[in-house]
Design an enzyme around this catalytic site. Structure first.
Site, PDB file in Angstrom:
ATOM      1  N   ARG A 116      11.333   3.787   3.705  1.00  0.00           N
ATOM      2  CA  ARG A 116      10.888   2.791   4.689  1.00  0.00           C
ATOM      3  C   ARG A 116      12.107   1.961   5.066  1.00  0.00           C
ATOM      4  NH1 ARG A 116       5.691  -1.073   4.450  1.00  0.00           N
ATOM      5  NH2 ARG A 116       4.827   0.892   5.230  1.00  0.00           N
ATOM      6  N   LYS A 128      26.596  -3.790   0.369  1.00  0.00           N
ATOM      7  CA  LYS A 128      28.069  -3.751   0.378  1.00  0.00           C
ATOM      8  C   LYS A 128      28.606  -3.067   1.624  1.00  0.00           C
ATOM      9  CE  LYS A 128      28.123  -3.046  -4.655  1.00  0.00           C
ATOM     10  NZ  LYS A 128      28.510  -2.070  -5.695  1.00  0.00           N
ATOM     11  N   HIS A 183       4.909   5.671  11.683  1.00  0.00           N
ATOM     12  CA  HIS A 183       4.420   5.614  10.307  1.00  0.00           C
ATOM     13  C   HIS A 183       3.438   6.784  10.151  1.00  0.00           C
ATOM     14  CE1 HIS A 183       3.296   4.190   6.486  1.00  0.00           C
ATOM     15  NE2 HIS A 183       2.976   2.932   6.757  1.00  0.00           N
ATOM     16  N   ARG A 192       0.807  -1.220   0.000  1.00  0.00           N
ATOM     17  CA  ARG A 192       0.000   0.000   0.000  1.00  0.00           C
ATOM     18  C   ARG A 192       0.837   1.266   0.000  1.00  0.00           C
ATOM     19  NH1 ARG A 192      -2.767  -3.995   1.754  1.00  0.00           N
ATOM     20  NH2 ARG A 192      -0.784  -4.478   2.685  1.00  0.00           N
ATOM     21  N   THR A 193       1.797   1.347   0.924  1.00  0.00           N
ATOM     22  CA  THR A 193       2.503   2.620   1.090  1.00  0.00           C
ATOM     23  C   THR A 193       3.297   2.957  -0.163  1.00  0.00           C
ATOM     24  OG1 THR A 193       2.629   2.139   3.449  1.00  0.00           O
ATOM     25  CG2 THR A 193       4.030   3.908   2.645  1.00  0.00           C
TER      26      THR A 193
HETATM   27  C1  NCD Z   1       1.740  -1.234   8.171  1.00  0.00           C
HETATM   28  C2  NCD Z   1       3.232  -1.026   8.345  1.00  0.00           C
HETATM   29  O1  NCD Z   1       4.012  -1.244   7.427  1.00  0.00           O
HETATM   30  O2  NCD Z   1       3.577  -0.600   9.446  1.00  0.00           O
HETATM   31  N1  NCD Z   1       1.377  -1.398   6.828  1.00  0.00           N
HETATM   32  C3  NCD Z   1       1.062  -0.291   6.087  1.00  0.00           C
HETATM   33  O3  NCD Z   1       1.906   0.529   5.791  1.00  0.00           O
HETATM   34  N2  NCD Z   1      -0.210  -0.120   5.735  1.00  0.00           N
HETATM   35  C4  NCD Z   1       1.171  -2.262   9.057  1.00  0.00           C
HETATM   36  C5  NCD Z   1       1.746  -3.654   9.011  1.00  0.00           C
HETATM   37  O4  NCD Z   1       2.663  -3.950   8.256  1.00  0.00           O
HETATM   38  O5  NCD Z   1       1.214  -4.489   9.757  1.00  0.00           O
END
Ligand code: NCD
Length: 318
Positions: free
Chosen positions: A105, A83, A133, A53-54
């Site tokens: 991320r 590396k 997040h 999703r993100t």
């Molecule tokens: C979440 C995350 O990555 O923290 N997912 C997301 O971005 N919608 C929740 C999860 O991974 O459980």
């Protein structure tokens, strides 16, 4: 707004402005399709952890605003991190190629802040280990306030793996900022097995902000008074070993999973959210209940909120 690192950096005014921008962009996208605001802009997506999703919604948000993206997926394997290059060096390399912003991320808490320290371009935290997040919290809160236009008294239950989940940490911090100075009375219920309880730093921040919370282990009892039920996945990748992760997953399945039977006692106007992905903690039979909002509403809001964030950062006059 330059970097987006933590939900704590917002206040009620900046949150509401973002929500208004998201509303507007939703309409403009419907009326005009691909917009032109980010024409000529390049946003880099640097992902060291899995994402559906993100990453996709950030990527599409850039494109729907007329910009372009470049990305490294599985950056721990496919970037020079493999590396031994430091994150700070990687950021300095990428920004030297004249990109306009970077969405990151990473598996380590604090990684986005570390990136921001050396960055000359805006850094957006798309999840830093078990830290935060913030853009997820914005889309979650946007979904909540859209569902409850007169939202004076709300009970928000956060359920599942509250210890390792970064989305619930950011949501608490965002709600603290959203409620500051308002007359609204919201409260939290943290419903989880004791070994997956919400961490004390967040509990202390809620206490300091005068936002009441309860710790609960009885899902059925909790559901009776809940307006917003926010379910989460056991973050198995954050456990030191697989056996502990399996045990935590089993205890959530046994006593904290939502299904057609236990949701029958929920208020008729309650809403059910999940940042997703789910792995059994909400049964698919719940999906068709009108209270379930994770598909498509909450998920889709991620697109508009991320469009609003990118526009605000990269094109503030629009
Ligand atoms: C979440 C995350 O990555 O923290 N997912 C997301 O971005 N919608 C929740 C999860 O991974 O459980």
């Amino acid at each position: 707004m330059h970097h987006i690192l933590s939900a704590s950096q917002f206040n009620r005014a900046t949150i509401l402005t973002l929500f208004t921008t998201a509303d507007r962009l939703k309409q403009e996208r419907r009326d005009h399709g691909v917009l032109n605001y980010l024409h000529g802009k390049l946003v880099y997506l640097l992902f060291y952890e899995p994402s559906t999703r993100t990453r996709t919604s950030f990527g599409l948000a850039v494109r729907y605003l007329g910009g372009r993206t470049e990305f490294t997926e599985a950056a721990g394997i496919f970037s020079s991190a493999a590396k031994g290059e430091t994150l700070e060096d990687t950021i300095q390399v990428l920004q030297s190629y004249e990109i306009d912003a970077l969405v990151i991320r990473h598996k380590e808490r604090g990684a986005a802040a570390a990136a921001a320290k050396v960055a000359t371009i805006p850094i957006i935290n798309a999840g830093d280990g078990d830290g935060e997040h913030p853009t997820q919290a914005l889309l979650d809160l946007y979904t909540i306030v859209s569902a409850f236009p007169t939202h004076n008294n709300l009970t928000i239950t956060l359920c599942g793996d509250l210890k390792h989940g970064r989305t619930v940490r950011s949501l608490c911090r965002l709600v603290i900022k959203y409620l500051a100075g308002s007359t609204e009375n919201w409260n939290f219920i943290f419903c989880s097995p004791p070994e997956l309880a919400m961490q004390t730093d967040i509990l202390e921040e809620l206490t300091a902000a005068n936002i009441p919370y309860k710790i609960a282990t009885d899902l059925a009892q909790t559901l009776l008074t809940t307006d917003v039920f926010y379910q989460t996945r056991v973050q198995r990748e954050r456990f030191p070993d697989a056996i502990q992760g399996d045990a935590a997953w089993s205890s959530v399945q046994a006593s904290f999973a939502l299904n057609a039977q236990n949701m029958a006692t929920m208020k008729p106007n309650a809403i059910i959210l999940h940042p997703l992905p789910r792995v059994g903690e909400i049964s698919p039979e719940v999906d068709t209940d009108p209270r379930a909002r994770y598909f498509p509403e909450q998920t889709r809001n991620g697109l508009y909120i991320r469009m609003a964030i990118l526009l605000t950062i990269l094109h503030p006059k629009k």
